[in-house]
Design a protein around this motif. Structure first.
Motif, PDB file in Angstrom:
ATOM      1  N   GLY A  92       0.820  -1.204   0.000  1.00  0.00           N
ATOM      2  CA  GLY A  92       0.000   0.000   0.000  1.00  0.00           C
ATOM      3  C   GLY A  92       0.853   1.252   0.000  1.00  0.00           C
ATOM      4  O   GLY A  92       2.084   1.201  -0.008  1.00  0.00           O
ATOM      5  N   LEU A  93       0.187   2.404   0.018  1.00  0.00           N
ATOM      6  CA  LEU A  93       0.886   3.685   0.011  1.00  0.00           C
ATOM      7  C   LEU A  93       1.177   4.117   1.439  1.00  0.00           C
ATOM      8  O   LEU A  93       0.274   4.249   2.265  1.00  0.00           O
ATOM      9  CB  LEU A  93       0.041   4.748  -0.703  1.00  0.00           C
ATOM     10  N   LEU A  94       2.442   4.353   1.724  1.00  0.00           N
ATOM     11  CA  LEU A  94       2.920   4.636   3.071  1.00  0.00           C
ATOM     12  C   LEU A  94       3.694   5.946   3.065  1.00  0.00           C
ATOM     13  O   LEU A  94       4.381   6.269   2.099  1.00  0.00           O
ATOM     14  CB  LEU A  94       3.821   3.483   3.522  1.00  0.00           C
ATOM     15  N   CYS A  95       3.584   6.735   4.139  1.00  0.00           N
ATOM     16  CA  CYS A  95       4.372   7.953   4.282  1.00  0.00           C
ATOM     17  C   CYS A  95       5.185   7.885   5.569  1.00  0.00           C
ATOM     18  O   CYS A  95       4.643   7.596   6.635  1.00  0.00           O
ATOM     19  CB  CYS A  95       3.481   9.198   4.296  1.00  0.00           C
ATOM     20  N   ASP A  96       6.481   8.146   5.451  1.00  0.00           N
ATOM     21  CA  ASP A  96       7.367   8.231   6.608  1.00  0.00           C
ATOM     22  C   ASP A  96       7.608   9.713   6.893  1.00  0.00           C
ATOM     23  O   ASP A  96       8.369  10.381   6.198  1.00  0.00           O
ATOM     24  CB  ASP A  96       8.682   7.516   6.313  1.00  0.00           C
ATOM     25  N   ASP A 128      -2.394   4.249   3.146  1.00  0.00           N
ATOM     26  CA  ASP A 128      -2.619   2.984   3.844  1.00  0.00           C
ATOM     27  C   ASP A 128      -1.856   2.929   5.157  1.00  0.00           C
ATOM     28  O   ASP A 128      -2.204   2.139   6.040  1.00  0.00           O
ATOM     29  CB  ASP A 128      -2.168   1.814   2.954  1.00  0.00           C
ATOM     30  N   GLY A 129      -0.810   3.730   5.271  1.00  0.00           N
ATOM     31  CA  GLY A 129      -0.024   3.718   6.497  1.00  0.00           C
ATOM     32  C   GLY A 129       0.787   4.985   6.655  1.00  0.00           C
ATOM     33  O   GLY A 129       1.123   5.648   5.683  1.00  0.00           O
ATOM     34  N   GLY A 183      -6.505   2.151   8.173  1.00  0.00           N
ATOM     35  CA  GLY A 183      -5.092   2.369   7.903  1.00  0.00           C
ATOM     36  C   GLY A 183      -4.255   2.262   9.167  1.00  0.00           C
ATOM     37  O   GLY A 183      -4.753   2.397  10.289  1.00  0.00           O
ATOM     38  N   ILE A 184      -2.958   2.022   8.977  1.00  0.00           N
ATOM     39  CA  ILE A 184      -2.052   1.750  10.090  1.00  0.00           C
ATOM     40  C   ILE A 184      -1.196   2.984  10.398  1.00  0.00           C
ATOM     41  O   ILE A 184      -0.579   3.577   9.511  1.00  0.00           O
ATOM     42  CB  ILE A 184      -1.139   0.554   9.784  1.00  0.00           C
ATOM     43  N   LEU A 185      -1.150   3.340  11.690  1.00  0.00           N
ATOM     44  CA  LEU A 185      -0.270   4.392  12.170  1.00  0.00           C
ATOM     45  C   LEU A 185       0.788   3.767  13.084  1.00  0.00           C
ATOM     46  O   LEU A 185       0.463   3.071  14.043  1.00  0.00           O
ATOM     47  CB  LEU A 185      -1.061   5.441  12.962  1.00  0.00           C
ATOM     48  N   VAL A 186       2.058   4.017  12.755  1.00  0.00           N
ATOM     49  CA  VAL A 186       3.174   3.623  13.615  1.00  0.00           C
ATOM     50  C   VAL A 186       3.745   4.912  14.181  1.00  0.00           C
ATOM     51  O   VAL A 186       4.291   5.735  13.451  1.00  0.00           O
ATOM     52  CB  VAL A 186       4.253   2.852  12.833  1.00  0.00           C
ATOM     53  N   ILE A 187       3.607   5.100  15.478  1.00  0.00           N
ATOM     54  CA  ILE A 187       4.010   6.360  16.087  1.00  0.00           C
ATOM     55  C   ILE A 187       4.946   6.098  17.264  1.00  0.00           C
ATOM     56  O   ILE A 187       4.698   5.215  18.090  1.00  0.00           O
ATOM     57  CB  ILE A 187       2.773   7.186  16.526  1.00  0.00           C
ATOM     58  N   GLY A 188       6.049   6.840  17.309  1.00  0.00           N
ATOM     59  CA  GLY A 188       7.032   6.660  18.364  1.00  0.00           C
ATOM     60  C   GLY A 188       7.416   7.970  19.007  1.00  0.00           C
ATOM     61  O   GLY A 188       7.457   9.016  18.357  1.00  0.00           O
ATOM     62  N   THR A 189       7.700   7.917  20.308  1.00  0.00           N
ATOM     63  CA  THR A 189       8.094   9.107  21.054  1.00  0.00           C
ATOM     64  C   THR A 189       8.787   8.677  22.340  1.00  0.00           C
ATOM     65  O   THR A 189       8.509   7.580  22.859  1.00  0.00           O
ATOM     66  CB  THR A 189       6.866   9.968  21.397  1.00  0.00           C
ATOM     67  N   PRO A 190       9.681   9.496  22.876  1.00  0.00           N
ATOM     68  CA  PRO A 190      10.209   9.180  24.210  1.00  0.00           C
ATOM     69  C   PRO A 190       9.084   9.124  25.235  1.00  0.00           C
ATOM     70  O   PRO A 190       8.124   9.892  25.167  1.00  0.00           O
ATOM     71  CB  PRO A 190      11.150  10.363  24.487  1.00  0.00           C
ATOM     72  N   ASP A 191       9.209   8.204  26.170  1.00  0.00           N
ATOM     73  CA  ASP A 191       8.205   8.031  27.221  1.00  0.00           C
ATOM     74  C   ASP A 191       8.679   8.766  28.479  1.00  0.00           C
ATOM     75  O   ASP A 191       9.564   8.290  29.194  1.00  0.00           O
ATOM     76  CB  ASP A 191       8.006   6.543  27.508  1.00  0.00           C
ATOM     77  N   TYR A 192       8.061   9.915  28.736  1.00  0.00           N
ATOM     78  CA  TYR A 192       8.441  10.717  29.902  1.00  0.00           C
ATOM     79  C   TYR A 192       7.739  10.255  31.183  1.00  0.00           C
ATOM     80  O   TYR A 192       7.912  10.866  32.231  1.00  0.00           O
ATOM     81  CB  TYR A 192       8.140  12.196  29.639  1.00  0.00           C
ATOM     82  N   GLY A 193       6.974   9.180  31.085  1.00  0.00           N
ATOM     83  CA  GLY A 193       6.287   8.675  32.267  1.00  0.00           C
ATOM     84  C   GLY A 193       7.108   7.699  33.075  1.00  0.00           C
ATOM     85  O   GLY A 193       6.687   7.277  34.156  1.00  0.00           O
ATOM     86  N   ARG A 194       8.265   7.307  32.549  1.00  0.00           N
ATOM     87  CA  ARG A 194       9.148   6.398  33.272  1.00  0.00           C
ATOM     88  C   ARG A 194      10.488   7.098  33.495  1.00  0.00           C
ATOM     89  O   ARG A 194      10.775   8.130  32.890  1.00  0.00           O
ATOM     90  CB  ARG A 194       9.336   5.102  32.479  1.00  0.00           C
TER      91      ARG A 194
END
Length: 432
Positions: free
Chosen positions: A272-276, A328-329, A358-369
């Motif tokens: 599918g069509l994906l955007c980074d 698509d992602g 559609g699929i979302l892959v999302i990342g970020t630092p976790d400031y809760g730990r």
């Protein structure tokens, strides 16, 4: 000094730095004219005089070359003056002592589509240098040391026989006015995303016997260059930072990059069509041929041109240039924490362009730990001015999952790097 360029009114400018080269110019200029006429392009030859005490001016004018007298001596100064005076879309630099044959100009011109800077190289396969053994060895050692110290790919960094796409030189802040300028130009053009390539060249110096003392002097100049350029080359702002970190010598940095790569490649849609978004110079985009890479920084996109088979575009994660429901992602890794007062608006924009299901892959630092705040504190001391100070939107795992669920997303999977960087795979509400 910042390089200021003239408008491009010709196809090619040949720049000849000269100091008392009148006799050689009488041989070179007619041969060069014949070669240039055979290219079928508009051209000019500029003699940049150092200044000479012979009749360099008269010879240049006799054979129709442009003449520029510069009272400031230095090879680097002459090259920069040539750039500033050039009217060509491309600028070719070569020595006037007949060690750079005019016939090879045609080979460099033919190679112009391969990169923004093309180097006539003695050290790539097919290249050769007819030099005394000691001088050749010193040259190879010096080039190898420079390549390693500054992590540059070309094998012949010290070759001055080059073809430049002139627009890549605009605005470069150049410090050195000696032969070290050759490496400085490459490094700073590379920092703008220039593609640098080499073509094999057989170097046959007309005059042998350059002293070892001169080579050693060059080496000292290059050591000064390394000291000045080290910070630039290893900055997170350099366009290949992520690419080098993935393959770098620092174990922890390499581990982090590769762990992120493995998680995202596992979560990302395989078709599918994906955007980074904010693709930077990562191996992730290079290994997702069906993805479009998007980044605000044009130099990073230029770096990825020869490494990514899919599309590339300039843009940001708050105003994505895609129609509603067209993807698509989406991969949004290490983006959301950089957006001030985001309050879920980035997630809203991503969901706008995603198809239902559609699929979302999302990342970020976790400031809760405790792990990420500690790493960020250490990183800020070790590498002040790096990415850590740009994190203005601290998400926690609970906060990110809540923001996604409130918008109807289904959480499909999650993983983390050292319990510090969270990566989530979510599905937009609706059927695909």
């Amino acid at each position: 000094m910042g390089v200021k360029l003239r408008p491009e009114t010709l196809d090619l400018t040949v720049v000849l730095p000269c100091l008392n080269e009148a006799a050689n110019l009488r041989v070179l200029l007619p041969s060069l004219r014949e070669t240039l006429n055979g290219l079928g392009v508009t051209w000019e030859v500029l003699v940049i005089d150092g200044p000479s005490t012979d009749d360099t001016r008269a010879v240049a004018q006799e054979f129709g070359a442009g003449y520029v007298r510069d009272e400031q001596r230095g090879y680097g100064r002459a090259i920069l003056r040539g750039f500033e005076e050039a009217n060509g879309t491309y600028v070719l630099t070569m020595d006037a002592d007949l060690s750079h044959p005019s016939q090879f100009v045609a080979r460099l011109w033919e190679a112009r589509t391969r990169g923004d800077i093309v180097i006539a190289s003695r050290y790539v396969p097919g290249g050769k240098a007819d030099q005394p053994w000691a001088r050749l060895t010193l040259s190879k050692v010096l080039n190898g040391f420079l390549r390693t110290a500054l992590t540059l790919e070309p094998l012949d960094l010290s070759s001055g026989f080059r073809l430049y796409r002139k627009r890549m030189l605009r605005g470069l802040e150049i410090e050195f006015t000696n032969f070290a300028v050759l490496i400085e130009i490459l490094l700073k053009a590379f920092a703008k995303g220039a593609i640098i390539t080499e073509t094999p060249f057989h170097y046959q110096p007309r005059i042998e016997g350059v002293s070892h003392a001169r080579i050693i002097a060059f080496g000292i100049d290059y050591l000064r260059l390394i000291r000045r350029m080290w910070g630039i080359r290893n900055s997170v702002d350099f366009p290949d930072y992520d690419w080098r970190a993935h393959n770098g010598r620092i174990w922890f940095q390499r581990y982090w990059q590769r762990k992120r790569y493995n998680i995202i490649m596992r979560f990302a849609p395989k078709s599918g069509l994906l955007c980074d978004i904010g693709c930077g110079s990562s191996h992730i985009l290079a290994d997702l041929p069906h993805a479009v890479g998007m980044d605000l920084r044009l130099e990073k996109l230029r770096f990825m041109r020869p490494r990514h088979k899919g599309g590339l575009m300039q843009g940001d994660g708050m105003h994505m240039p895609f129609a509603d429901g067209s993807l698509d992602g989406v991969i949004s890794s290490e983006i959301i924490e950089h957006i001030p007062n985001e309050n879920g608006s980035h997630i809203d924009e991503v969901l706008r362009v995603l198809k239902p299901g559609g699929i979302l892959v999302i990342g970020t630092p976790d400031y809760g730990r405790w792990q990420w705040p500690l790493i960020e504190k250490i990183y800020g001391k070790v590498a002040p001015g790096a990415y850590a100070h740009e994190h203005v939107n601290p998400y926690t795992r609970d906060g990110l999952l809540k923001a996604l669920k409130e918008r109807g997303c289904e959480i499909l999977d999650e993983d983390a790097i050292c319990s510090a960087e969270l990566i989530v795979k979510a599905k937009k509400a609706g059927k695909a």
